[in-house]
Design a protein around this motif. Structure first.
Motif, short mmCIF file in Angstrom:
data_model
loop_
_atom_site.label_atom_id
_atom_site.label_comp_id
_atom_site.label_asym_id
_atom_site.label_seq_id
_atom_site.Cartn_x
_atom_site.Cartn_y
_atom_site.Cartn_z
N ALA B 94 -91.87 15.06 1.24
CA ALA B 94 -91.39 15.23 2.75
C ALA B 94 -92.80 15.38 3.49
N ILE B 95 -93.56 16.15 2.65
CA ILE B 95 -94.71 16.99 3.50
C ILE B 95 -95.85 15.55 3.41
N ALA B 96 -95.87 15.17 2.44
CA ALA B 96 -96.84 14.01 2.40
C ALA B 96 -96.44 12.82 3.56
N ALA B 97 -95.13 12.85 3.51
CA ALA B 97 -94.54 11.83 4.65
C ALA B 97 -94.99 12.22 6.13
N LEU B 98 -94.93 13.44 6.25
CA LEU B 98 -95.34 14.22 7.46
C LEU B 98 -96.59 14.04 7.84
N GLY B 99 -97.49 14.13 6.65
CA GLY B 99 -98.97 14.32 6.97
C GLY B 99 -99.33 12.81 7.40
N GLN B 100 -98.71 11.70 7.01
CA GLN B 100 -98.97 10.57 7.46
C GLN B 100 -99.10 10.29 8.93
N GLY B 101 -97.92 11.23 9.60
CA GLY B 101 -98.08 10.72 11.03
C GLY B 101 -99.10 11.92 11.84
N LEU B 102 -100.00 12.69 11.25
CA LEU B 102 -100.63 13.48 11.47
C LEU B 102 -102.19 13.33 11.42
N PRO B 103 -103.01 13.74 12.43
CA PRO B 103 -104.42 13.32 12.16
C PRO B 103 -105.30 14.30 11.54
N GLY B 104 -104.82 15.50 11.05
CA GLY B 104 -105.65 16.30 10.32
C GLY B 104 -105.10 16.93 9.15
N HIS B 105 -105.65 18.17 9.12
CA HIS B 105 -105.05 18.82 7.64
C HIS B 105 -103.89 19.90 8.18
N ILE B 106 -102.68 19.79 7.48
CA ILE B 106 -101.61 20.36 7.64
C ILE B 106 -101.79 21.79 7.37
N PHE B 107 -101.67 22.98 8.14
CA PHE B 107 -102.36 23.92 7.81
C PHE B 107 -101.02 25.14 7.98
N TRP B 108 -100.79 25.71 6.74
CA TRP B 108 -99.75 26.56 6.76
C TRP B 108 -100.03 27.94 6.91
N GLY B 109 -101.28 28.46 7.10
CA GLY B 109 -101.68 29.66 7.00
C GLY B 109 -101.16 30.60 8.21
N HIS B 110 -100.78 29.95 9.26
CA HIS B 110 -100.38 30.74 10.35
C HIS B 110 -98.82 30.48 10.71
N THR B 111 -98.13 29.77 9.72
CA THR B 111 -96.70 29.60 10.00
C THR B 111 -95.73 30.89 9.75
N ARG B 112 -95.35 31.14 10.92
CA ARG B 112 -94.61 32.51 11.07
C ARG B 112 -93.13 32.59 10.49
N VAL B 113 -92.56 31.54 10.78
CA VAL B 113 -91.11 31.36 10.21
C VAL B 113 -90.82 30.14 9.43
N ILE B 114 -90.25 30.34 8.56
CA ILE B 114 -89.54 29.30 7.98
C ILE B 114 -87.75 29.32 7.87
N LEU B 115 -87.57 28.19 8.76
CA LEU B 115 -85.84 27.95 8.70
C LEU B 115 -85.17 27.19 7.60
N ILE B 116 -84.18 27.53 7.31
CA ILE B 116 -83.46 26.82 6.29
C ILE B 116 -82.13 26.26 6.98
N GLY B 117 -81.88 25.34 6.76
CA GLY B 117 -80.43 24.78 7.38
C GLY B 117 -79.50 25.16 6.53
N GLU B 118 -78.16 25.46 6.95
CA GLU B 118 -76.98 26.07 6.08
C GLU B 118 -76.75 25.12 4.98
N GLY B 119 -76.75 23.86 5.19
CA GLY B 119 -76.37 22.80 3.89
C GLY B 119 -77.52 23.21 2.78
#
Lengths: 526, 400
Positions: B94-119
């Protein structure tokens, strides 16, 4: 033997204009060997050898006691007032000849000629062997002026100038002790510069002084036009970027150094004095520290270590954090940096280098610019370049800020030579940071510290008393202790020294009538 | 004696070694301009067992701030964040697929919240934890939240207060009184004796009535939907098993000993008083009963001050009344704690970490029972003692 020498000198002198370089050198060597006798032809030798100096004055004194005396001097180096009153007048029958200051008899032709060149009046009396050199030096020199590099808010505002005698008198005036000695030396094959090795006997370690003497005697230079010519030739490690001998233009700083057991080297023609042995820490001490409240002095000194760290590592830290360790930047700061970085095409290293080099250009240009253009340069530099570089998208604002802070921090290092070393090493830190991030900075900084530990100044470890650690002598390294605390001399400087130098005046005992003492009243009542 | 030639060779070798050092550098360098900073990320389950990832990515060119380059104060234009989404059979895909649409390096170092759907939470959060615990960029103390319903759409709402928008979630968690769940804590809870933990819950509520739309005066637009935090989810071995309501959540925090402050509304016979509890001391201990049976003893000591008087004429100057009020406060805390305990027992989930407590305090007792803890837990004896004082009444004794 002497006759051969004399003949050789005369022959060479006669052909002076046709002499090859080798023969010319030989002539001067022979002159050094040839004793100044009473031979009839000696006038010719002087006349010919000195003739090409247009400032040479040659005249005959009125005969006294039936003998004719010839005088030689350089009009550019001689005080004509002393000459007129002391010599021309002094030798006349009405005045005894000894009224003038300094007299000596040069043993050889070479010495006699050098005496003339250094401002003496050479007197040759017909028929009497040898000559008389009368010191009547007088040449233009600068008056005392406030220091340029080491300014203070409070404290003396006198700086050394280029005249050796003035400089010595500045020191003598502050240290009136017979144990303060200045050993005379002459350095420079051509310049024959007068140099003094000054120290306080009994305070300075004789081994260090004799080592200094040895190194000064062993060095060779063509012309010692400034103290740095000597400094570079006598340091312990010839290849290091760090200064191993301190220089100062403040006589008070030299006096403090002398009382701590260091020696000083004064060079005629240099407007500063060298001080050694020194440690890394002494380059972080400003004269100002000792002239103001010791809390303020300590605070400023500690701040200076922070400035040193900033000056050395701040651009490197910026590069490392923004290209390798973005996690370590607070989120809101990172967002701000990213916003400012939009549209800047260069990597952080190139940005920082562009800015650093621009600043170096400004500094270098400011140094060589006529003083009157200085303000216009600072306007162009600070305002126009700073703004234009950002607006044109070459460099982002944060880099400008970082480099500017670094430059200012660099100026806050009190000693110019140390600031220069830090300025240079900063580029190494930046390159390491661009390649390896924080580990790169760590490795380079460690390498610098290892190098510092390895350095010595006249045998004294450069980081003493931190490495090797001597806790008792740390007192003046990071803090500025009050003047009344008992001070210990740096052990490695003066092992023989014992005792205390500081003592505080006690508060006076309360005086008054015996009955006024509350305690005695109480006792009486009881 | 080293010859000059040897020395020259050594010097050349040293230069080569130093230069080769430079070759090994730079490879993991990422310039700021190449950074696609993920401010928040949401994971949802897709029907065939895969994952959908939704990430909000900061657009630095649209950020505005004081001292922006060339006075770009208000003319930023577009939104400060872009929300992108991709699906894949695994998180990595999923992240690789996300990266295809983005120009740069996906950077997780400042991700402040991770949301999880109920399912996805019901299916299990381990894959998400696994990815983020392995990634060198993520902080271990990143907040995990569970969203009632789909998590992705929540990132689409951008509250007008802050950039990045997830700051609103983050700051809420930081300041408010709900339990927080850091990814490392959730991961640890899977392996601990109790095997359960609490995870804050958030969902999209209806627009606040009369609320004004944020920012730039686009008059007449509807108010944005609000984020609602109420209650918390219960994870058992990484799977969402149920929800706690607000009372149960507060009770759980009393019992877990994580309460620092609380605001309690008390209905006394003479009127309604709100007490701000600001001094809490909670002591949890597992003890051994006769016959080798473990039990849990929890002592809660709370001190508070009168925060507001809502109804009635309350004799705050009367010490007897304050004692009465203190008793009501103790009963209220006790009621919350009992509610949480009842929820834990009825759901048979040890989110109150009693198993951990027994294992820590009475290891000799724990070893024989740890395999049968699920059976023992519902009948575990729990003794709760509450000691409460209302100490400060303020200078405002009487207003009417």
């Amino acid at each position: 033997m002497e006759t051969d020498l004399r003949r050789a000198v005369r022959e060479l002198t006669e052909r002076l204009h046709q002499l090859a370089a080798l023969e010319l050198n030989a002539l001067w060597l022979l002159c050094d060997k040839l004793p100044l006798g009473a031979e009839p032809g000696r006038r010719d030798i002087f006349s010919v050898l000195l003739r090409r100096s247009s400032d040479l004055v040659e005249f005959d004194l009125p005969p006294a006691g039936g003998r004719i005396a010839h005088a030689y001097f350089l009009s550019s180096m001689t005080d004509t007032q002393v000459l007129n009153q002391g010599i021309v007048g002094g030798i006349s029958p009405h005045h005894p000849a000894g009224a003038v200051a300094e007299l000596h008899a040069p043993p050889t032709y070479g010495d006699a000629i050098r005496d003339v060149l250094s401002g003496c009046v050479l007197l040759l009396v017909e028929g009497i062997p040898g000559g008389l050199a009368v010191a009547a030096r007088g040449y233009p020199k600068r008056g005392l002026q406030p220091p340029v590099l080491e300014t203070v808010v409070r404290g003396p505002h006198e700086a050394f100038n280029e005249d050796l005698q003035t400089n010595i008198s500045l020191l003598r005036r502050r240290l009136r002790d017979p144990r303060l000695v200045f050993e005379p030396l002459t350095l420079g094959r051509f310049s024959r510069t007068e140099v003094r090795l000054g120290y306080v006997e009994g305070l300075a370690d004789p081994r260090i002084v004799s080592e200094a003497r040895r190194r000064l005697a062993a060095m060779a230079t063509t012309a010692a036009v400034d103290s740095n010519y000597i400094e570079e030739s006598i340091t312990d490690d010839p290849y290091t970027i760090f200064p191993q001998i301190d220089f100062t233009e403040r006589p008070d700083v030299v006096v403090v150094g002398l009382t701590e057991g260091r020696f000083t080297i004064l060079v005629d023609g240099a407007n500063d004095a060298l001080i050694a042995p020194v440690t890394f820490w002494s380059f972080m001490q400003a004269a100002d520290d000792y002239y103001q409240n010791y809390y303020a002095g300590t605070f400023l000194r500690l701040l200076r270590y922070a400035f040193l760290t900033i000056a050395l590592t701040m651009p490197a830290l910026y590069i490392a954090l923004t290209t390798f360790h973005q996690q370590m930047i607070p989120t809101s700061l990172l967002l701000s940096l990213m916003r400012n970085n939009v549209g800047v095409p260069f990597p952080a290293l190139v940005e920082a280098l562009i800015m650093e080099i621009t600043l170096e250009i400004l500094r270098e240009a400011g140094l060589h610019l006529p003083q009157k253009l200085g303000t216009s340069l600072s306007v162009v530099g600070a305002l126009v370049i700073g703004e234009a570089v950002v607006s044109s998208g070459l460099v982002s604002w944060p880099v400008v800020a970082v480099v500017a802070i670094t430059a200012i921090a660099n100026f806050a290092i009190p000693r110019w030579t140390m600031a220069l070393a830090i300025r240079f090493l900063r580029f190494g830190e930046m390159l390491a940071a661009a390649m390896f991030g924080l580990p790169g900075i760590l490795v380079v900084t460690t390498a610098i510290v290892v190098h510092l530990v390895d350095l010595r100044s006249f045998g004294v470890p450069y980081l003493f008393p931190v490495a090797p650690l001597d806790p008792a002598r740390l007192q003046d390294t990071f803090a500025r202790m009050p003047h009344w605390t008992p001070q210990r001399r740096p052990r490695l400087l003066a092992p023989a020294w014992r005792g205390r130098s500081g003592r505080r005046a006690r508060k006076p005992e309360p005086t008054g009538a015996p009955g006024s003492n509350p305690r005695s009243t109480w006792r009486a009542r009881a | 004696m080293i010859s000059a030639r040897m020395r020259r060779r050594t010097a050349a070798l040293a230069v080569l070694v130093l230069l080769s050092l430079a070759l090994s550098g730079c490879w993991d360098r990422v310039e700021l301009a190449d950074l696609d900073l993920v401010s928040g990320v949401a994971f949802d389950a897709v029907p065939n067992g895969g994952f959908r990832i939704t990430a909000s990515i900061v657009l630095p060119q649209n950020l505005t701030g004081a001292g922006g380059a060339g006075g770009a104060g208000g003319g930023g234009g577009g939104p400060a964040e872009a929300v992108v989404s991709a699906t894949g059979a695994t998180i990595g895909e999923a992240i690789a697929a996300l990266g295809q649409g983005l120009p740069g390096h996906i950077f997780w170092g400042h991700t402040r919240v991770i949301l999880i759907g109920e399912g996805l939470a019901r299916r299990g959060v381990q894959p998400v934890l696994d990815f983020f615990l392995r990634s060198p960029e993520t902080r271990l103390a990143t907040d995990l939240l569970v969203v009632r319903g789909e998590a992705g759409p929540l990132l689409q709402l951008s509250p007008p207060f802050r950039v990045p928008g997830t700051d609103v979630l983050y700051e809420h968690l930081r300041r408010q009184r709900e339990p927080r769940a850091f990814i490392y804590e959730v991961a640890q809870s899977i392996r601990t004796a109790s095997g359960a933990t609490l995870i804050p819950e958030v969902h999209v509520g209806p627009p606040a009535p009369g609320g004004s739309p944020g920012g730039g005066g686009s008059g007449g637009a509807t108010a944005p939907p609000t984020l609602v935090f109420c209650g918390t989810g219960v994870l058992q071995r990484g799977r969402l098993t149920g929800w706690l309501n607000e009372t149960q959540m507060r009770g759980a925090m009393w019992l877990l000993g994580t309460t620092r402050r609380a605001t309690v509304e008390l209905n006394s016979p003479r009127g309604t008083v709100t007490v701000a509890v600001d001094k809490v001391h909670i002591h949890r201990r597992a003890v051994r009963l006769a016959g080798g049976v473990p039990a849990v003893r929890i002592r809660i000591a709370a001190e508070g001050m009168v925060g507001e008087v809502d109804r009635g004429k309350v004799p705050l100057q009367d010490p007897q009344y304050l004692i009465q009020l203190s008793n009501i406060l103790a009963a209220s805390i006790r009621g919350e704690a009992d509610a949480a305990l009842a929820a834990a027992r009825s759901e048979d989930v040890d989110f109150l970490q009693f198993g951990r407590l027994v294992a820590a305090d009475q290891p000799a007792l724990w070893n024989p029972v740890h395999s049968t803890w699920r059976q023992i837990f519902p009948t575990l004896r729990v003794v709760i003692t509450v000691l409460a004082h209302v100490r400060y009444v303020g200078n405002l004794v009487r207003l009417s």
